[in-house]
Scaffold this active site. Sequence first.
Site, mmCIF file in Angstrom:
data_model
loop_
_atom_site.group_PDB
_atom_site.id
_atom_site.type_symbol
_atom_site.label_atom_id
_atom_site.label_comp_id
_atom_site.label_asym_id
_atom_site.label_seq_id
_atom_site.Cartn_x
_atom_site.Cartn_y
_atom_site.Cartn_z
ATOM 1 N N GLY A 161 -18.577 89.967 -41.257
ATOM 2 C CA GLY A 161 -17.570 89.208 -42.000
ATOM 3 C C GLY A 161 -17.133 87.980 -41.227
ATOM 4 N N GLY B 299 -12.323 83.374 -42.467
ATOM 5 C CA GLY B 299 -11.127 83.934 -41.873
ATOM 6 C C GLY B 299 -11.182 84.320 -40.402
ATOM 7 N N ILE B 300 -10.675 85.516 -40.122
ATOM 8 C CA ILE B 300 -10.520 85.999 -38.742
ATOM 9 C C ILE B 300 -11.892 86.157 -38.080
ATOM 10 C CG2 ILE B 300 -9.694 87.963 -37.355
ATOM 11 C CD1 ILE B 300 -7.607 88.396 -39.717
ATOM 12 N N GLY B 301 -12.877 86.634 -38.848
ATOM 13 C CA GLY B 301 -14.223 86.826 -38.300
ATOM 14 C C GLY B 301 -14.855 85.514 -37.878
ATOM 15 N N SER C 163 -5.600 97.364 -39.588
ATOM 16 C CA SER C 163 -4.444 96.612 -40.098
ATOM 17 C C SER C 163 -3.208 97.465 -39.875
ATOM 18 C CB SER C 163 -4.621 96.372 -41.598
ATOM 19 O OG SER C 163 -3.383 96.025 -42.179
ATOM 20 N N TYR D 236 -6.612 100.470 -49.666
ATOM 21 C CA TYR D 236 -6.833 99.595 -48.513
ATOM 22 C C TYR D 236 -6.249 100.236 -47.241
ATOM 23 C CZ TYR D 236 -6.529 95.437 -45.528
ATOM 24 O OH TYR D 236 -6.634 94.555 -44.481
HETATM 25 N N1 LIG Z 1 -5.613 88.549 -43.433
HETATM 26 C C1 LIG Z 1 -4.767 89.509 -43.098
HETATM 27 O O1 LIG Z 1 -3.544 89.390 -43.235
HETATM 28 C C2 LIG Z 1 -5.290 90.783 -42.484
HETATM 29 C C3 LIG Z 1 -4.350 91.703 -41.978
HETATM 30 C C4 LIG Z 1 -4.807 92.898 -41.407
HETATM 31 C C5 LIG Z 1 -6.161 93.140 -41.344
HETATM 32 N N2 LIG Z 1 -7.059 92.234 -41.845
HETATM 33 C C6 LIG Z 1 -8.501 92.574 -41.744
HETATM 34 O O2 LIG Z 1 -9.181 91.495 -41.136
HETATM 35 C C7 LIG Z 1 -10.551 91.529 -41.526
HETATM 36 C C8 LIG Z 1 -10.988 90.126 -41.922
HETATM 37 O O3 LIG Z 1 -10.253 89.741 -43.059
HETATM 38 P P1 LIG Z 1 -9.802 88.237 -43.367
HETATM 39 O O4 LIG Z 1 -8.341 88.287 -43.602
HETATM 40 O O5 LIG Z 1 -10.351 87.292 -42.370
HETATM 41 O O6 LIG Z 1 -10.488 88.056 -44.820
HETATM 42 P P2 LIG Z 1 -11.564 87.035 -45.411
HETATM 43 O O7 LIG Z 1 -11.184 85.625 -45.111
HETATM 44 O O8 LIG Z 1 -11.677 87.431 -46.856
HETATM 45 O O9 LIG Z 1 -12.919 87.398 -44.659
HETATM 46 C C9 LIG Z 1 -13.571 88.600 -44.955
HETATM 47 C C10 LIG Z 1 -14.990 88.559 -44.454
HETATM 48 O O10 LIG Z 1 -15.598 89.818 -44.812
HETATM 49 C C11 LIG Z 1 -16.744 89.561 -45.601
HETATM 50 N N3 LIG Z 1 -16.914 90.551 -46.670
HETATM 51 C C12 LIG Z 1 -16.050 90.872 -47.655
HETATM 52 N N4 LIG Z 1 -16.600 91.778 -48.482
HETATM 53 C C13 LIG Z 1 -17.851 92.016 -48.021
HETATM 54 C C14 LIG Z 1 -18.927 92.825 -48.468
HETATM 55 N N5 LIG Z 1 -18.866 93.568 -49.572
HETATM 56 N N6 LIG Z 1 -20.078 92.821 -47.748
HETATM 57 C C15 LIG Z 1 -20.187 92.052 -46.643
HETATM 58 N N7 LIG Z 1 -19.212 91.265 -46.172
HETATM 59 C C16 LIG Z 1 -18.056 91.228 -46.867
HETATM 60 C C17 LIG Z 1 -16.522 88.191 -46.214
HETATM 61 O O11 LIG Z 1 -17.783 87.642 -46.539
HETATM 62 P P3 LIG Z 1 -17.995 86.691 -47.816
HETATM 63 O O12 LIG Z 1 -17.775 85.307 -47.330
HETATM 64 O O13 LIG Z 1 -19.413 86.955 -48.207
HETATM 65 O O14 LIG Z 1 -17.005 87.127 -48.845
HETATM 66 C C18 LIG Z 1 -15.816 87.447 -45.087
HETATM 67 O O15 LIG Z 1 -16.731 86.942 -44.161
HETATM 68 C C19 LIG Z 1 -10.649 92.560 -42.655
HETATM 69 O O16 LIG Z 1 -11.178 93.766 -42.136
HETATM 70 C C20 LIG Z 1 -9.201 92.767 -43.073
HETATM 71 O O17 LIG Z 1 -8.987 94.064 -43.607
HETATM 72 C C21 LIG Z 1 -6.659 91.068 -42.400
#
Ligand SMILES: NC(=O)c1ccc[n+]([C@@H]2O[C@H](COP(=O)([O-])OP(=O)(O)OC[C@H]3O[C@@H](n4cnc5c(N)ncnc54)[C@H](OP(=O)(O)O)[C@@H]3O)[C@@H](O)[C@H]2O)c1
Length: 330
Positions: free
Chosen positions: A17, A21-23, A145, A172
């Site tokens: 991922g 975002g974070i990744g 999270s 979630y």
């Molecule tokens: N943002 C927050 O407030 C927050 C808080 C706590 C924890 N988190 C955790 O942080 C992590 C990253 O989240 P983020 O906030 O950076 O969100 P994000 O911007 O939506 O990034 C998510 C990443 O995961 C990939 N992904 C999503 N669904 C997928 C699937 N079915 N198969 C393969 N890859 C997939 C996305 O790829 P695509 O580009 O292909 O969609 C994207 O690269 C997650 O595990 C989330 O639960 C986030």
Amino acid sequence: MDDSTTQANGSIALVTGSTEGIGRETALGLAREGATVLVHGRDREKGKAVVDRIERETDGSAVLLLADFGDREAIRDFAKAIRDRYDRLDVLIHNAGATFEQYGETDAGIERTFAINHLAPFELTHHLFSLLEASDHARVITTSSGVHRRATIDVDDFGTEGNEEYNGLEAYGRSKLANVLFTYELSRRCDPASITANAFGPGFVPGTQLSRGAFRRFRLATGAIGYLPDALLGALPGPIGTIKGGARTPIYLASDRDVEYVSGQYFEDREPVLSAPQSYDPHLGRELWEVSADMLDLSATDPSIERGEQRDGSSGLFDRATARVLRRRA
Ligand SMILES: NC(=O)c1ccc[n+]([C@@H]2O[C@H](COP(=O)([O-])OP(=O)(O)OC[C@H]3O[C@@H](n4cnc5c(N)ncnc54)[C@H](OP(=O)(O)O)[C@@H]3O)[C@@H](O)[C@H]2O)c1
């Protein structure tokens, strides 16, 4: 003497991922420290843009690999592509994650939040375990999270049967608690001198795309706050933060000498903190592990991880690693 605090230089790091975002920020951070980063997502254009940025802005290098984690065959092909190309993996960051407002299932008939957020990292670790073992020292890091603290898990009912009672936030939270239980169980099965496993919560990072499929209230809140400039977001009190801030802890866990042998911990803001009480239940950790393996029927998918009985009565690669750790500790 090398007095740098980072050990990322020259390492091979998979960040799932990392097209968003974070990744993405984590991938960039590790590449800046000299790692070869395996960038992962589903969208080729977005992935290519991250790889180009890494090559333009950092001393590290990057390779793009695509896989939809809702598709088991894609996960297996993804792992195989990595095994074919590399003979070791030093850092594995399970970061890909999603939220859904509506109930939905993967092709395998499993509720998709649980499948993508928990079963995919579980299966991927399994298929990449031989590469982790081949590293001098490997670190497995899982993005959980703070929401995991509001969840509970019952291995007889993951809330994944049918859609009538479906609540996206609950699903979630449950998947994020599963991330912590998985991390602690993995740490119990591995010798920290060889492989460590830690989880972290990045805080609330409204600027990412996570809310795309999310429940309406979350989407509205993140939509509004996500537009605030970084300077303002960074100055807000509490756990609300910027994407860069959210990536600090995974970069630290993946590279810093101080945490090289730290394992089985949950971090926030680069500090170990307590996770939910249920996450410390080793029986639940083992049960979730076994149920996850059964749901994935791992024995049938990859001969290198046969679950046939071993001489010590354990089964599978992880279990052989566990047996080795226990023998050494005895
Ligand atoms: N943002 C927050 O407030 C927050 C808080 C706590 C924890 N988190 C955790 O942080 C992590 C990253 O989240 P983020 O906030 O950076 O969100 P994000 O911007 O939506 O990034 C998510 C990443 O995961 C990939 N992904 C999503 N669904 C997928 C699937 N079915 N198969 C393969 N890859 C997939 C996305 O790829 P695509 O580009 O292909 O969609 C994207 O690269 C997650 O595990 C989330 O639960 C986030």
